[in-house]
Design a protein around this motif. Sequence first.
Motif, PDB file in Angstrom:
ATOM      1  N   GLU A 319     -17.013   0.018  -3.967  1.00 25.77           N
ATOM      2  CA  GLU A 319     -17.655  -1.198  -4.468  1.00 25.77           C
ATOM      3  C   GLU A 319     -16.825  -1.899  -5.528  1.00 25.77           C
ATOM      4  N   ALA A 320     -16.134  -1.155  -6.363  1.00 25.49           N
ATOM      5  CA  ALA A 320     -15.296  -1.788  -7.388  1.00 25.49           C
ATOM      6  C   ALA A 320     -14.204  -2.627  -6.732  1.00 25.49           C
ATOM      7  N   ALA A 321     -13.560  -2.082  -5.695  1.00 27.43           N
ATOM      8  CA  ALA A 321     -12.538  -2.836  -4.968  1.00 27.43           C
ATOM      9  C   ALA A 321     -13.135  -4.069  -4.296  1.00 27.43           C
ATOM     10  N   GLU A 322     -14.324  -3.912  -3.728  1.00 25.97           N
ATOM     11  CA  GLU A 322     -14.979  -5.040  -3.048  1.00 25.97           C
ATOM     12  C   GLU A 322     -15.284  -6.173  -4.031  1.00 25.97           C
ATOM     13  N   ILE A 323     -15.661  -5.828  -5.265  1.00 27.13           N
ATOM     14  CA  ILE A 323     -15.965  -6.851  -6.265  1.00 27.13           C
ATOM     15  C   ILE A 323     -14.712  -7.634  -6.646  1.00 27.13           C
ATOM     16  N   ILE A 324     -13.588  -6.945  -6.830  1.00 29.15           N
ATOM     17  CA  ILE A 324     -12.340  -7.627  -7.184  1.00 29.15           C
ATOM     18  C   ILE A 324     -11.954  -8.616  -6.089  1.00 29.15           C
ATOM     19  N   ILE A 325     -12.102  -8.184  -4.847  1.00 29.07           N
ATOM     20  CA  ILE A 325     -11.747  -9.048  -3.724  1.00 29.07           C
ATOM     21  C   ILE A 325     -12.730 -10.222  -3.601  1.00 29.07           C
ATOM     22  N   ALA A 326     -14.028  -9.938  -3.697  1.00 26.43           N
ATOM     23  CA  ALA A 326     -15.042 -10.980  -3.532  1.00 26.43           C
ATOM     24  C   ALA A 326     -14.962 -12.040  -4.617  1.00 26.43           C
ATOM     25  N   SER A 327     -14.592 -11.630  -5.834  1.00 29.27           N
ATOM     26  CA  SER A 327     -14.513 -12.578  -6.952  1.00 29.27           C
ATOM     27  C   SER A 327     -13.164 -13.285  -7.020  1.00 29.27           C
ATOM     28  N   GLU A 328     -12.223 -12.894  -6.146  1.00 29.42           N
ATOM     29  CA  GLU A 328     -10.876 -13.478  -6.116  1.00 29.42           C
ATOM     30  C   GLU A 328     -10.211 -13.393  -7.492  1.00 29.42           C
ATOM     31  N   SER A 329     -10.359 -12.242  -8.130  1.00 26.17           N
ATOM     32  CA  SER A 329      -9.898 -12.092  -9.513  1.00 26.17           C
ATOM     33  C   SER A 329      -8.685 -11.198  -9.681  1.00 26.17           C
ATOM     34  N   GLY A 330      -8.118 -10.713  -8.591  1.00 27.36           N
ATOM     35  CA  GLY A 330      -6.958  -9.855  -8.747  1.00 27.36           C
ATOM     36  C   GLY A 330      -6.593  -9.184  -7.445  1.00 27.36           C
ATOM     37  N   ILE A 331      -5.945  -8.036  -7.555  1.00 25.97           N
ATOM     38  CA  ILE A 331      -5.419  -7.322  -6.392  1.00 25.97           C
ATOM     39  C   ILE A 331      -5.808  -5.855  -6.499  1.00 25.97           C
ATOM     40  N   VAL A 332      -6.220  -5.279  -5.367  1.00 22.65           N
ATOM     41  CA  VAL A 332      -6.504  -3.850  -5.282  1.00 22.65           C
ATOM     42  C   VAL A 332      -5.253  -3.151  -4.788  1.00 22.65           C
ATOM     43  N   VAL A 333      -4.836  -2.102  -5.510  1.00 21.97           N
ATOM     44  CA  VAL A 333      -3.542  -1.465  -5.282  1.00 21.97           C
ATOM     45  C   VAL A 333      -3.738  -0.029  -4.790  1.00 21.97           C
ATOM     46  N   GLU A 334      -2.824   0.416  -3.934  1.00 14.47           N
ATOM     47  CA  GLU A 334      -2.836   1.803  -3.476  1.00 14.47           C
ATOM     48  C   GLU A 334      -2.743   2.753  -4.676  1.00 14.47           C
ATOM     49  N   GLN A 335      -3.568   3.785  -4.671  1.00 18.42           N
ATOM     50  CA  GLN A 335      -3.681   4.658  -5.832  1.00 18.42           C
ATOM     51  C   GLN A 335      -2.700   5.821  -5.772  1.00 18.42           C
ATOM     52  N   CYS A 336      -1.425   5.472  -5.858  1.00 23.47           N
ATOM     53  CA  CYS A 336      -0.372   6.491  -5.912  1.00 23.47           C
ATOM     54  C   CYS A 336       0.809   5.912  -6.672  1.00 23.47           C
ATOM     55  N   VAL A 337       1.731   6.779  -7.109  1.00 26.16           N
ATOM     56  CA  VAL A 337       2.860   6.338  -7.922  1.00 26.16           C
ATOM     57  C   VAL A 337       3.703   5.322  -7.161  1.00 26.16           C
ATOM     58  N   GLY A 338       4.051   5.644  -5.907  1.00 23.97           N
ATOM     59  CA  GLY A 338       4.892   4.752  -5.128  1.00 23.97           C
ATOM     60  C   GLY A 338       4.244   3.412  -4.867  1.00 23.97           C
ATOM     61  N   GLY A 339       2.955   3.430  -4.520  1.00 20.87           N
ATOM     62  CA  GLY A 339       2.250   2.190  -4.241  1.00 20.87           C
ATOM     63  C   GLY A 339       2.123   1.303  -5.466  1.00 20.87           C
ATOM     64  N   PHE A 340       1.843   1.910  -6.619  1.00 19.12           N
ATOM     65  CA  PHE A 340       1.699   1.109  -7.833  1.00 19.12           C
ATOM     66  C   PHE A 340       3.042   0.545  -8.274  1.00 19.12           C
ATOM     67  N   ALA A 341       4.119   1.357  -8.189  1.00 19.31           N
ATOM     68  CA  ALA A 341       5.447   0.879  -8.566  1.00 19.31           C
ATOM     69  C   ALA A 341       5.889  -0.269  -7.652  1.00 19.31           C
ATOM     70  N   GLU A 342       5.597  -0.154  -6.360  1.00 15.65           N
ATOM     71  CA  GLU A 342       5.957  -1.223  -5.423  1.00 15.65           C
ATOM     72  C   GLU A 342       5.220  -2.512  -5.779  1.00 15.65           C
ATOM     73  N   TYR A 343       3.966  -2.386  -6.126  1.00 16.98           N
ATOM     74  CA  TYR A 343       3.164  -3.549  -6.502  1.00 16.98           C
ATOM     75  C   TYR A 343       3.727  -4.218  -7.756  1.00 16.98           C
ATOM     76  N   ILE A 344       4.072  -3.431  -8.774  1.00 18.75           N
ATOM     77  CA  ILE A 344       4.600  -4.003 -10.014  1.00 18.75           C
ATOM     78  C   ILE A 344       5.926  -4.706  -9.764  1.00 18.75           C
ATOM     79  N   ASN A 345       6.772  -4.101  -8.961  1.00 22.36           N
ATOM     80  CA  ASN A 345       8.055  -4.739  -8.657  1.00 22.36           C
ATOM     81  C   ASN A 345       7.844  -6.053  -7.906  1.00 22.36           C
ATOM     82  N   PHE A 346       6.836  -6.100  -7.055  1.00 25.50           N
ATOM     83  CA  PHE A 346       6.508  -7.355  -6.370  1.00 25.50           C
ATOM     84  C   PHE A 346       6.031  -8.397  -7.376  1.00 25.50           C
ATOM     85  N   MET A 347       5.218  -7.983  -8.321  1.00 25.49           N
ATOM     86  CA  MET A 347       4.721  -8.901  -9.351  1.00 25.49           C
ATOM     87  C   MET A 347       5.872  -9.481 -10.161  1.00 25.49           C
TER      88      MET A 347
END
Length: 391
Positions: A319-347
């Motif tokens: 539900e927390a992820a669904e709220i972020i998406i429904a409110s268009e307030s950010g991005i839900v990220v894969e919950q692992c070291v590699g996924g988070f690092a990839e996301y930050i580098n994209f940012m």
Amino acid sequence: MKIMLLTHSFTPEISPPQRRWSIIADELAQLGHDVTVVTPTSSRVVTDNHKRLLDNPRVKLQNYPSLRRSRTMMGKVLKHGVDALLSVPAALTGGKPDIIIATVPAIPTLVVGYVASRLRRVPMVVDLRDAWPDLLRESQVIKFRWLEPLVSRFISFVVNRSEMLITVTHGLAHKMKINGAMNVATISNGVETEGADLTVAPRIHDGKLHILYLGNIGRSQGLDTVIRAMKYVPSSVQLRIVGQGTEKNKLIALADELGVNVDFREPVYGQDVLENYSWADTCLVSLRPDWASFRYTVPSKLYELLYLNQHVTGLVQGEAAEIIIASESGIVVEQCVGGFAEYINFMVSNPESWQTPRRGREWVKTHASLRKSGREYSKLLAEVVRANSNR
């Protein structure tokens, strides 16, 4: 109605249950109900923000002595247990209420609420803010393996015998129905939406990416993933962690061991919170992925971030992820070291991805207003009292 609320934290304390119940209690009082709050004595200074509620003749505090706060998990368990025993006289004295609300956690409050409701022969409503008893098993806060199943069964026993169970998420309501709860409703967490509009000064970008985590630093948040990922992002990325909790010292040691630069800071309040948000390009909301109950848990901090139109990076599921998406307030990220690092580098490479449509505040006003929650509570409590009087 005459309502008795049992809670381990209330104004002028600063905590998630205090933020929820101070507003709901005030709204119930404005609707003409008398609210007696059984809560520990507070050592905090009463500010102007608290006086309107505490001066309300329809809101009465019945305080009892309390142990000092502890920063260890076992210390917190001990404090809640002793505080619950000390609260019994306060819960059994004074005018007879029409209904008793026990807000959980802390779990011992549930016991006191059950005992007081049976002795005073009034219905009890359980306000369940976390996924107990599942979370009890996952967190392993009880170190004796033989004891945890007994406590879990007792929690289920009391909850299933309450006249109504109110959860803060629909997923938790569904789960509790499966576990045997009969009369279940959902009143979400949220924020004060009818007071002064708070705003966050926009950040002037300087080519760096500022990531902020502000809140409790415990086992539930799984912030070690964030710190480990910092080894794989550019030095222009700055991570600030603001708060206190049982895992803070371990996270400081982990950052030192990995040689990553993390700006750890003490808890802040009031205007200092807004200044930290102004510093940030994105704010973290994190719950560890290996506890299944967190799929139907929504951190209360998320509603505050949405209301202030902050960009949210969600290391969350359900539900927390669904709220972020429904409110268009950010991005839900894969919950692992590699996924988070990839996301930050994209940012870092795509700074336009930090922007949101700034619709979080409107979403909260529609779906997560604690004033609306107070009005919903009033209707549900009246139904319970009416049904109990007809027995």
